[in-house]
Design a protein around this motif. Structure first.
Motif, PDB file in Angstrom:
ATOM      1  N   THR A 186      45.076  -8.580 -13.595  1.00 29.48           N
ATOM      2  CA  THR A 186      44.630  -7.711 -12.509  1.00 29.48           C
ATOM      3  C   THR A 186      45.767  -7.329 -11.580  1.00 29.48           C
ATOM      4  O   THR A 186      46.793  -7.998 -11.517  1.00 29.48           O
ATOM      5  CB  THR A 186      43.521  -8.386 -11.673  1.00 29.48           C
ATOM      6  OG1 THR A 186      44.098  -9.383 -10.821  1.00 29.48           O
ATOM      7  CG2 THR A 186      42.470  -9.025 -12.570  1.00 29.48           C
ATOM      8  N   ARG A 187      45.529  -6.236 -10.856  1.00 28.10           N
ATOM      9  CA  ARG A 187      46.458  -5.804  -9.815  1.00 28.10           C
ATOM     10  C   ARG A 187      45.673  -5.077  -8.743  1.00 28.10           C
ATOM     11  O   ARG A 187      44.722  -4.353  -9.026  1.00 28.10           O
ATOM     12  CB  ARG A 187      47.550  -4.896 -10.376  1.00 28.10           C
ATOM     13  CG  ARG A 187      47.036  -3.632 -11.003  1.00 28.10           C
ATOM     14  CD  ARG A 187      48.110  -2.863 -11.732  1.00 28.10           C
ATOM     15  NE  ARG A 187      48.963  -2.121 -10.831  1.00 28.10           N
ATOM     16  CZ  ARG A 187      49.880  -1.248 -11.255  1.00 28.10           C
ATOM     17  NH1 ARG A 187      50.080  -1.071 -12.547  1.00 28.10           N
ATOM     18  NH2 ARG A 187      50.614  -0.588 -10.390  1.00 28.10           N
TER      19      ARG A 187
ATOM     20  N   THR B  61      43.233   3.531  -3.908  1.00 24.31           N
ATOM     21  CA  THR B  61      42.684   4.423  -4.932  1.00 24.31           C
ATOM     22  C   THR B  61      43.730   5.356  -5.537  1.00 24.31           C
ATOM     23  O   THR B  61      43.810   5.472  -6.767  1.00 24.31           O
ATOM     24  CB  THR B  61      41.504   5.226  -4.354  1.00 24.31           C
ATOM     25  OG1 THR B  61      40.415   4.323  -4.100  1.00 24.31           O
ATOM     26  CG2 THR B  61      41.027   6.301  -5.317  1.00 24.31           C
ATOM     27  N   PRO B  62      44.581   6.043  -4.758  1.00 24.81           N
ATOM     28  CA  PRO B  62      45.562   6.936  -5.392  1.00 24.81           C
ATOM     29  C   PRO B  62      46.490   6.197  -6.353  1.00 24.81           C
ATOM     30  O   PRO B  62      46.788   6.692  -7.447  1.00 24.81           O
ATOM     31  CB  PRO B  62      46.339   7.517  -4.205  1.00 24.81           C
ATOM     32  CG  PRO B  62      45.409   7.388  -3.042  1.00 24.81           C
ATOM     33  CD  PRO B  62      44.652   6.122  -3.281  1.00 24.81           C
ATOM     34  N   ALA B  63      46.951   5.000  -5.965  1.00 27.06           N
ATOM     35  CA  ALA B  63      47.862   4.243  -6.828  1.00 27.06           C
ATOM     36  C   ALA B  63      47.160   3.779  -8.100  1.00 27.06           C
ATOM     37  O   ALA B  63      47.737   3.808  -9.191  1.00 27.06           O
ATOM     38  CB  ALA B  63      48.425   3.048  -6.066  1.00 27.06           C
ATOM     39  N   LEU B  64      45.908   3.347  -7.978  1.00 23.49           N
ATOM     40  CA  LEU B  64      45.176   2.881  -9.162  1.00 23.49           C
ATOM     41  C   LEU B  64      44.892   4.039 -10.122  1.00 23.49           C
ATOM     42  O   LEU B  64      44.965   3.870 -11.345  1.00 23.49           O
ATOM     43  CB  LEU B  64      43.867   2.218  -8.734  1.00 23.49           C
ATOM     44  CG  LEU B  64      44.000   0.920  -7.938  1.00 23.49           C
ATOM     45  CD1 LEU B  64      42.622   0.408  -7.534  1.00 23.49           C
ATOM     46  CD2 LEU B  64      44.751  -0.147  -8.735  1.00 23.49           C
TER      47      LEU B  64
ATOM     48  N   VAL C 216      42.688  -7.228 -21.078  1.00 22.35           N
ATOM     49  CA  VAL C 216      42.249  -6.045 -20.338  1.00 22.35           C
ATOM     50  C   VAL C 216      42.983  -6.011 -19.012  1.00 22.35           C
ATOM     51  O   VAL C 216      43.039  -7.013 -18.293  1.00 22.35           O
ATOM     52  CB  VAL C 216      40.725  -6.064 -20.092  1.00 22.35           C
ATOM     53  CG1 VAL C 216      40.304  -4.872 -19.224  1.00 22.35           C
ATOM     54  CG2 VAL C 216      39.975  -6.046 -21.415  1.00 22.35           C
ATOM     55  N   ARG C 217      43.554  -4.860 -18.681  1.00 23.39           N
ATOM     56  CA  ARG C 217      44.293  -4.682 -17.430  1.00 23.39           C
ATOM     57  C   ARG C 217      43.376  -3.986 -16.425  1.00 23.39           C
ATOM     58  O   ARG C 217      42.969  -2.845 -16.645  1.00 23.39           O
ATOM     59  CB  ARG C 217      45.552  -3.869 -17.686  1.00 23.39           C
ATOM     60  CG  ARG C 217      46.493  -4.530 -18.704  1.00 23.39           C
ATOM     61  CD  ARG C 217      47.492  -3.548 -19.273  1.00 23.39           C
ATOM     62  NE  ARG C 217      46.819  -2.450 -19.962  1.00 23.39           N
ATOM     63  CZ  ARG C 217      47.443  -1.385 -20.456  1.00 23.39           C
ATOM     64  NH1 ARG C 217      48.760  -1.269 -20.342  1.00 23.39           N
ATOM     65  NH2 ARG C 217      46.769  -0.430 -21.057  1.00 23.39           N
ATOM     66  N   LEU C 218      43.054  -4.704 -15.368  1.00 19.31           N
ATOM     67  CA  LEU C 218      42.062  -4.244 -14.399  1.00 19.31           C
ATOM     68  C   LEU C 218      42.698  -4.039 -13.029  1.00 19.31           C
ATOM     69  O   LEU C 218      43.338  -4.945 -12.491  1.00 19.31           O
ATOM     70  CB  LEU C 218      40.929  -5.276 -14.291  1.00 19.31           C
ATOM     71  CG  LEU C 218      39.898  -5.078 -13.181  1.00 19.31           C
ATOM     72  CD1 LEU C 218      39.084  -3.806 -13.412  1.00 19.31           C
ATOM     73  CD2 LEU C 218      38.982  -6.298 -13.091  1.00 19.31           C
ATOM     74  N   GLY C 219      42.525  -2.854 -12.464  1.00 17.80           N
ATOM     75  CA  GLY C 219      42.968  -2.590 -11.105  1.00 17.80           C
ATOM     76  C   GLY C 219      41.787  -2.650 -10.153  1.00 17.80           C
ATOM     77  O   GLY C 219      40.660  -2.319 -10.522  1.00 17.80           O
ATOM     78  N   TRP C 220      42.052  -3.068  -8.914  1.00 17.90           N
ATOM     79  CA  TRP C 220      40.943  -3.212  -7.965  1.00 17.90           C
ATOM     80  C   TRP C 220      41.387  -2.888  -6.551  1.00 17.90           C
ATOM     81  O   TRP C 220      42.491  -3.183  -6.141  1.00 17.90           O
ATOM     82  CB  TRP C 220      40.353  -4.620  -8.010  1.00 17.90           C
ATOM     83  CG  TRP C 220      41.365  -5.735  -7.966  1.00 17.90           C
ATOM     84  CD1 TRP C 220      42.134  -6.190  -9.009  1.00 17.90           C
ATOM     85  CD2 TRP C 220      41.744  -6.526  -6.833  1.00 17.90           C
ATOM     86  NE1 TRP C 220      42.947  -7.215  -8.596  1.00 17.90           N
ATOM     87  CE2 TRP C 220      42.729  -7.449  -7.269  1.00 17.90           C
ATOM     88  CE3 TRP C 220      41.344  -6.567  -5.497  1.00 17.90           C
ATOM     89  CZ2 TRP C 220      43.316  -8.379  -6.419  1.00 17.90           C
ATOM     90  CZ3 TRP C 220      41.931  -7.495  -4.640  1.00 17.90           C
ATOM     91  CH2 TRP C 220      42.896  -8.391  -5.116  1.00 17.90           C
TER      92      TRP C 220
END
Length: 310
Positions: free
Chosen positions: A128-129, A133-136, A97-101
């Motif tokens: 994770t990365r 907010t705009p980039a995610l 799972v690829r999770l952005g935070w």
């Protein structure tokens, strides 16, 4: 329309532009020249027979046709990456799972969630990365992320106006708080009055074109004095502990506050509520995504330390 000659390079370039939001940023992330990026986009648009990117003053966004191509391209690129891993002798990843935070999630929520998942789902891998907010949101739209933790402030609008709307779930909603040095005159009460914040020195994140100045109490009726800038929330709290100024924090950061910091609610003025959102693209989530989402919800509730009583 003929995609038989579309290269993997063109697909990766399209994903990079969709993620980064501009041709210039995509070129920098890939190590290409901007003209090379433009050529690859022109080639894939010729193959599609239509524009895949809408060129705007504020950057580039996927068109409806671009979203269709990107959705399929993400599958192809993921399979190519999996093949490369297998050929290199690495075991095939199952349940990745690829999770952005957003940055404030990295101090408590993210590490606690990953630790819980290692105990409950040892075969599940979470990549994770960090990002604003705009980039995610762009990375979600480009198919580079499965889930993203986003911050939301009143009036709690959707993070973008693209279609289809993202699936958003509020994990927690709590008031914004104020971090002060324990020796500060305002740190001795049970709360801080917003009127007393005039003339204070602040520790804030450096502002950019996309991300707002974070760390200054919202709505101050004066130009704030920014004493120090830092992107990392733990660095901000350490600067507070050193007596360098004040900063705002979400309730999820209370547990990460170092000695020398007192965190208090603020009274007066509008109620400054903040939401922690979990976002994904519409459609049935995989079992792995569902398990990660459930772990994030559970950890978010546990990590929300109570505010000191007023």
């Amino acid at each position: 329309m003929d995609f038989t000659d579309v290269s993997l390079t063109a697909l990766r370039v399209l994903r990079a532009v969709a993620e980064q939001g501009t041709f210039t940023a995509a070129a920098a992330s890939l190590g290409y020249t901007q003209s090379a990026v433009s050529r690859q986009i022109a080639a894939i648009e010729r193959a599609a027979g239509t524009e895949l990117l809408e060129r705007r003053r504020d950057g580039a966004r996927l068109t409806p046709a671009g979203r269709v191509v990107m959705r399929r391209a993400a599958i192809v690129l993921d399979e190519i990456d999996a093949t490369a891993r297998e050929l290199s002798g690495l075991p095939e990843q199952t349940g990745t799972v690829r999770l952005g935070w957003m940055p404030s999630a990295g101090a408590v929520l993210l590490p606690r969630t990953l630790a819980a998942l290692r105990a409950s789902d040892p075969g599940l891998e979470v990549v994770t990365r960090e990002g604003g907010t705009p980039a995610l949101v762009r990375a979600l739209r480009a198919g580079s992320l499965d889930l993203a933790l986003l911050a939301s402030a009143p009036p709690f609008r959707a993070p973008d106006a693209e279609s289809p709307p993202l699936v958003l779930r509020t994990l927690v909603e709590r008031p914004l708080l104020l971090a002060l040095p324990t020796g500060h005159p305002l740190a001795h009460g049970a709360y801080v009055d917003v009127a007393d914040l005039r003339g204070q020195r602040w520790i804030a994140a450096p502002s950019s074109g996309e991300d707002k100045l974070m760390g200054v109490w919202p709505g101050l009726d004066e130009r704030p004095e920014i004493a120090h800038t830092a992107r990392d929330w733990l660095a901000k709290l350490q600067l507070v502990a050193a007596g360098c100024g004040l900063t705002t924090v979400s309730a999820s950061l209370v547990a990460a506050a170092p000695p020398g910091v007192r965190i208090l609610p603020v009274r007066g003025g509008p109620q400054e509520q903040r939401r922690l959102l979990l976002a994904r693209l519409p459609g049935p989530p995989s079992q792995a995504v569902t398990r990660v989402a459930a772990a994030l919800r559970a950890t978010a509730l546990d990590a929300e330390a109570p505010v000191e009583p007023a």
